[in-house]
Design a protein around this motif. Sequence first.
Motif, PDB file in Angstrom:
ATOM      1  N   ARG A   9       0.560  -0.807   0.381  1.00  0.00           N
ATOM      2  CA  ARG A   9      -0.037   0.042   0.033  1.00  0.00           C
ATOM      3  C   ARG A   9       0.415   1.303   0.068  1.00  0.00           C
ATOM      4  O   ARG A   9       0.638   2.431  -1.028  1.00  0.00           O
ATOM      5  N   GLU A  10       2.159   1.300   0.625  1.00  0.00           N
ATOM      6  CA  GLU A  10       2.885   2.514   1.093  1.00  0.00           C
ATOM      7  C   GLU A  10       3.224   3.027  -0.646  1.00  0.00           C
ATOM      8  O   GLU A  10       3.339   4.016  -1.032  1.00  0.00           O
ATOM      9  N   ILE A  11       4.092   1.624  -1.161  1.00  0.00           N
ATOM     10  CA  ILE A  11       4.137   1.972  -2.466  1.00  0.00           C
ATOM     11  C   ILE A  11       3.465   2.303  -3.320  1.00  0.00           C
ATOM     12  O   ILE A  11       3.721   3.496  -4.485  1.00  0.00           O
ATOM     13  N   ARG A  18      -2.976   2.897  -7.219  1.00  0.00           N
ATOM     14  CA  ARG A  18      -4.523   1.994  -6.589  1.00  0.00           C
ATOM     15  C   ARG A  18      -3.403   0.389  -6.257  1.00  0.00           C
ATOM     16  O   ARG A  18      -3.168  -0.214  -7.439  1.00  0.00           O
ATOM     17  N   LEU A  19      -4.163   0.142  -5.695  1.00  0.00           N
ATOM     18  CA  LEU A  19      -4.054  -1.567  -5.835  1.00  0.00           C
ATOM     19  C   LEU A  19      -4.806  -2.452  -6.767  1.00  0.00           C
ATOM     20  O   LEU A  19      -4.391  -3.085  -7.412  1.00  0.00           O
ATOM     21  N   ALA A  23      -3.636  -4.923  -9.857  1.00  0.00           N
ATOM     22  CA  ALA A  23      -3.800  -5.865 -10.205  1.00  0.00           C
ATOM     23  C   ALA A  23      -4.354  -6.231 -11.263  1.00  0.00           C
ATOM     24  O   ALA A  23      -3.670  -6.924 -11.727  1.00  0.00           O
ATOM     25  N   ASP A  24      -4.292  -4.790 -12.279  1.00  0.00           N
ATOM     26  CA  ASP A  24      -4.192  -4.955 -13.103  1.00  0.00           C
ATOM     27  C   ASP A  24      -3.596  -5.119 -14.177  1.00  0.00           C
ATOM     28  O   ASP A  24      -3.439  -5.862 -15.098  1.00  0.00           O
ATOM     29  N   ARG A  25      -1.821  -4.494 -13.511  1.00  0.00           N
ATOM     30  CA  ARG A  25      -1.611  -5.406 -14.546  1.00  0.00           C
ATOM     31  C   ARG A  25      -0.680  -6.796 -14.061  1.00  0.00           C
ATOM     32  O   ARG A  25      -0.088  -7.385 -15.142  1.00  0.00           O
ATOM     33  N   MET A  26      -1.349  -6.726 -12.890  1.00  0.00           N
ATOM     34  CA  MET A  26      -1.371  -8.852 -13.184  1.00  0.00           C
ATOM     35  C   MET A  26      -1.823  -9.349 -13.799  1.00  0.00           C
ATOM     36  O   MET A  26      -2.014 -10.425 -13.337  1.00  0.00           O
ATOM     37  N   ASN A  32      -7.987 -10.209  -4.667  1.00  0.00           N
ATOM     38  CA  ASN A  32      -7.598 -11.978  -4.423  1.00  0.00           C
ATOM     39  C   ASN A  32      -5.532 -11.095  -4.806  1.00  0.00           C
ATOM     40  O   ASN A  32      -4.996 -12.108  -3.252  1.00  0.00           O
ATOM     41  N   LEU A  33      -5.212  -9.699  -4.702  1.00  0.00           N
ATOM     42  CA  LEU A  33      -4.300  -9.130  -4.874  1.00  0.00           C
ATOM     43  C   LEU A  33      -3.377  -9.556  -2.984  1.00  0.00           C
ATOM     44  O   LEU A  33      -2.977  -9.549  -2.630  1.00  0.00           O
ATOM     45  N   VAL A  34      -5.154  -8.780  -2.601  1.00  0.00           N
ATOM     46  CA  VAL A  34      -4.999  -8.500  -1.383  1.00  0.00           C
ATOM     47  C   VAL A  34      -4.557  -9.860  -0.130  1.00  0.00           C
ATOM     48  O   VAL A  34      -3.963  -9.761   0.315  1.00  0.00           O
TER      49      VAL A  34
END
Length: 71
Positions: A9-11, A18-19, A23-26, A32-34
């Motif tokens: 979250r900090e990065i 945003r998270l 997630a979209d990039r992955m 699922n990411l969290v």
Amino acid sequence: MINVEENLREICRRKGLRLSDVADRMGAGQSNLVSSVKGNPKLSTLQDIADALNVSISELLTAKPEKSLGL
């Protein structure tokens, strides 16, 4: 103790992401990411996240000095 979710979250905050962007990039969903970083995440998951953020795995795993010192 190192909290990968907090570091993630900090990065994201520092990079203006945003998270859901990560997630979209992955190719994954935000939930699922969290859930994948809670507890003991797999090395392959950490690598995918690091690649999506263009950072090293060690940055995801490094405890922030101000947090560990209670500052």
